[in-house]
Design an enzyme around this catalytic site. Structure first.
Site, PDB file in Angstrom:
ATOM      1  N   ASP A  73       0.797  -1.246   0.002  1.00 32.96           N
ATOM      2  CA  ASP A  73      -0.119   0.101   0.022  1.00 32.96           C
ATOM      3  C   ASP A  73       0.951   1.367  -0.021  1.00 32.96           C
ATOM      4  O   ASP A  73       0.507   2.253  -0.594  1.00 32.96           O
ATOM      5  CB  ASP A  73      -0.932   0.005   1.184  1.00 32.96           C
ATOM      6  CG  ASP A  73      -2.256  -1.096   1.156  1.00 32.96           C
ATOM      7  OD1 ASP A  73      -2.423  -1.417   0.083  1.00 32.96           O
ATOM      8  OD2 ASP A  73      -2.725  -1.104   2.111  1.00 32.96           O
ATOM      9  N   THR A 188      -8.769   3.257   7.467  1.00 38.27           N
ATOM     10  CA  THR A 188      -8.149   1.980   7.783  1.00 38.27           C
ATOM     11  C   THR A 188      -6.691   1.865   8.142  1.00 38.27           C
ATOM     12  O   THR A 188      -6.027   0.693   8.183  1.00 38.27           O
ATOM     13  CB  THR A 188      -8.560   0.805   6.860  1.00 38.27           C
ATOM     14  OG1 THR A 188      -8.113   1.242   5.452  1.00 38.27           O
ATOM     15  CG2 THR A 188     -10.012   0.659   6.651  1.00 38.27           C
ATOM     16  N   SER A 193      -5.708   2.633  13.951  1.00 39.71           N
ATOM     17  CA  SER A 193      -4.710   2.249  14.905  1.00 39.71           C
ATOM     18  C   SER A 193      -5.074   3.355  16.244  1.00 39.71           C
ATOM     19  O   SER A 193      -5.027   2.903  17.301  1.00 39.71           O
ATOM     20  CB  SER A 193      -3.176   2.345  14.723  1.00 39.71           C
ATOM     21  OG  SER A 193      -3.066   1.349  13.625  1.00 39.71           O
TER      22      SER A 193
END
Length: 291
Positions: A73, A188, A193
């Protein structure tokens, strides 16, 4: 009507072990389907592949109508920002670990790519954040972010205090390790987190998330993306701001970070039948049950 492509750009995470033969295999497969292929310049230079034309990102944007990104990513984030202004659709082949936006596995790239290249695919557009840092009325840094804009405290200092404004309205002064402004794509990533919610990519909004806030009542909030967000450094030493992976360190008191929705979007192409919810189930290891 779905588009059949003619010229593919290929970019890879050139630091990854064994990337050269994989890129050559993908390029050979794509040319075998009748497309022209060009390599991103740094990818070509760092892998030593010379069989294909090597072009800068702007040249790729001017000449190609599709980009195939091989990596994780992070590789996709960096290249997607460069391609956003050119409106070139992106296909991600995952060589990393998570793969939220590089969702085709290396093992099945042939069966997934072939239908896409001939025009059989799912298209998805993602919003992009546009941010700038202002000091004494002058813009000293600006950039695009697909995931998030993060203002955080210095490595050795205590909390940073930020004055938060949304549109023309004052929201609060937040004392925390930092504040995240995330797009639905970035919901996401770091935002998740830090306790933020997941936003579906079709939602026209973003999420504002304090990082380890001093006040437990400072909670994540979902905002509409029509107005801008302004974060001003009130207190704290050596604060920094990150636009995805682009950083500016040693912010001063009074510096302002403005974030708004960019006029550009990033377009992803997925194999037919792709599902965002299936991606969440797989990547977050949710219990699937029975469909």
């Amino acid at each position: 009507m779905a588009k059949r492509f003619r010229h593919a750009a290929i970019v890879g995470k050139h630091q990854a072990r064994g990337i050269r033969p994989l890129l050559e295999e993908i390029a050979e497969f794509v040319t075998g389907l009748g497309l022209d292929v060009s390599l991103e310049l740094e990818t070509a230079q760092n892998t030593g592949i010379t069989a294909y034309e090597a072009l800068s990102p702007d040249q790729l944007g001017a000449n190609c109508d599709l980009a195939i990104v091989v990596g994780g990513d992070g590789t996709m984030l960096g290249f997607a920002r460069q391609m956003a202004r050119h409106a070139i659709p992106l296909v991600g082949i995952n060589q990393g670990r998570l793969g939220f936006i590089t969702d085709i596995s290396i093992e099945r790239f042939r069966e997934a790519l072939e239908p896409i290249l001939v025009g059989d695919y799912e298209m998805e557009k993602r919003a992009v954040l546009e941010g700038a840092v202002w000091r004494d009325g002058e813009c000293i840094f600006e950039g695009l972010a697909l995931n998030d804009v993060v203002v955080s405290r210095g490595a050795t200092s205590g909390m940073v205090e930020l004055r938060v404004q949304v549109g023309e309205e004052f929201v609060a002064n937040m004392r925390a390790d930092g504040v995240i402004v995330a797009s639905p794509t970035g919901s996401t990533a770091y935002s998740l987190s830090a306790g933020g919610p997941i936003l579906h990519p079709s939602i026209a909004g973003w999420v504002l998330v304090p990082i380890a806030s001093h006040a437990l009542s400072n909670r994540p909030i979902v905002l509409p993306d029509q107005g801008g967000v302004l974060l001003e450094i009130v207190a704290g030493r050596d604060a920094s701001v990150n636009f995805d992976m682009q950083s500016l360190a040693s912010l001063l008191h009074g510096d302002r970070i403005s974030v708004r929705r960019s006029e550009h979007q990033v377009c992803f192409l997925h194999p037919k039948g792709w599902s965002y919810y299936a991606t969440l189930r797989r990547k977050l290891r949710w219990y699937e049950g029975v469909a």
